[in-house]
Motif scaffolding. Structure first.
Motif, PDB file in Angstrom:
ATOM      1  N   ALA A  59      39.079  82.658 -16.389  1.00  0.00           N
ATOM      2  CA  ALA A  59      39.301  82.522 -14.944  1.00  0.00           C
ATOM      3  C   ALA A  59      38.153  83.245 -14.238  1.00  0.00           C
ATOM      4  CB  ALA A  59      40.642  83.115 -14.553  1.00  0.00           C
ATOM      5  N   SER A  62      37.934  86.671 -11.886  1.00  0.00           N
ATOM      6  CA  SER A  62      39.263  87.296 -11.800  1.00  0.00           C
ATOM      7  C   SER A  62      39.192  88.814 -11.926  1.00  0.00           C
ATOM      8  CB  SER A  62      40.211  86.714 -12.851  1.00  0.00           C
ATOM      9  OG  SER A  62      39.694  86.893 -14.149  1.00  0.00           O
ATOM     10  N   TYR A  89      47.085  84.819 -13.589  1.00  0.00           N
ATOM     11  CA  TYR A  89      46.719  83.554 -14.223  1.00  0.00           C
ATOM     12  C   TYR A  89      47.949  82.754 -14.655  1.00  0.00           C
ATOM     13  CZ  TYR A  89      43.914  80.371 -17.119  1.00  0.00           C
ATOM     14  OH  TYR A  89      43.306  79.265 -17.669  1.00  0.00           O
ATOM     15  N   THR A 122      46.386  78.728 -20.789  1.00  0.00           N
ATOM     16  CA  THR A 122      45.195  77.923 -20.476  1.00  0.00           C
ATOM     17  C   THR A 122      45.513  76.431 -20.474  1.00  0.00           C
ATOM     18  OG1 THR A 122      44.473  77.889 -22.798  1.00  0.00           O
ATOM     19  CG2 THR A 122      43.572  79.641 -21.384  1.00  0.00           C
ATOM     20  N   HIS A 125      46.142  74.960 -17.063  1.00  0.00           N
ATOM     21  CA  HIS A 125      45.026  74.979 -16.108  1.00  0.00           C
ATOM     22  C   HIS A 125      44.059  73.861 -16.464  1.00  0.00           C
ATOM     23  CE1 HIS A 125      45.928  78.833 -14.062  1.00  0.00           C
ATOM     24  NE2 HIS A 125      46.577  79.075 -15.179  1.00  0.00           N
TER      25      HIS A 125
END
Length: 184
Positions: A59, A62, A89, A122, A125
Motif C-alpha cells: 500500500a 501507508s 489496509y 491483498t 485490493h
C-alpha cells in the motif's frame, strides 16, 4: 525463570517453519531482496523496518517515515505504525500480533499468522497485482429466503437434533459408592 523457559518452549513448538519460509519468500519477492543468510527470520523482522518497507510496497505511502536508528523505542514505533497500516489496509484487529510478540520474540508464530492475514487482505485490493500469500478468501454467499420459506423451516426438526424418545437416566449409576468403615 524456569516458567518463562517453559512458556518460550511451548510457543516455539507452535512455530511452523514451512509457513515462516513461505512468508519470508513472499516478503523477499515483494521487496526484491533476500534476507541476510546468517540472520534468523524473527531477527530480520524484529526492528520493524522490513515490515514497514513491505507495507509501503503493498500500500504505497501507508507508512511515511521508517525509523532506521534511535534505539529500541524508535524500532518499536516501526512495529506500531506497521500494525496501524495493516488495520487501515483491512487486516482484522484480531489477526494483528502484539508488539511484544515480535520485539521480545514471545510469539513469532503470531507474527507469521499476521503476515498471512496481510497476504489474504491483498486479494481484496484489485490494485495489488501479486505476488500472493496464502489462499484466496471465499466470497460471501448471500442467500435471500422468503418469509414463507423461513416459516416452513420452523416446523422441521433437523436430523442433527436427533430424538429424545426414551431419554431417561433410569438405571444409570451416579458414580462409585463409598463404604465408610468405623474403626474402634
Amino acid at each position: 525463570m524456569a516458567l518463562e523457559r517453559q512458556v518460550r518452549a511451548k510457543l516455539a513448538g507452535k512455530r511452523d517453519r514451512e509457513q515462516e519460509k513461505e512468508a519470508q519468500e513472499w516478503i523477499e519477492s515483494i521487496l526484491g531482496k533476500k534476507f541476510p543468510p546468517n540472520e534468523a527470520y524473527e531477527d530480520v523482522l524484529r526492528d520493524g523496518q522490513v515490515l514497514c518497507e513491505l507495507m509501503n510496497k503493498v500500500a504505497p505511502g501507508s507508512i511515511p517515515k521508517i525509523n532506521t536508528s534511535g534505539g529500541q523505542f524508535k524500532m518499536m514505533e516501526n512495529i506500531n505504525v506497521f500494525q496501524k497500516a495493516l488495520k487501515d489496509y483491512g487486516v482484522a484487529d484480531t489477526d494483528v500480533f502484539q508488539t511484544v510478540d515480535l520485539w521480545e520474540k514471545k510469539d513469532i508464530s503470531q507474527v507469521t499468522t499476521t503476515l498471512f492475514s496481510l497476504g489474504r487482505a491483498t486479494y481484496k485490493h484489485p490494485e495489488w497485482k501479486g505476488p500472493w500469500l496464502g489462499p484466496k478468501p471465499a466470497d460471501e454467499c448471500k442467500r435471500d429466503f422468503t418469509e414463507e420459506q423461513l416459516r416452513a423451516g420452523q416446523s422441521v426438526i433437523g436430523l442433527q437434533a436427533g430424538s429424545n424418545k426414551g431419554a431417561t437416566q433410569a438405571g444409570q449409576s451416579l458414580g462409585a459408592t463409598r463404604k465408610i468403615l468405623l474403626g474402634k
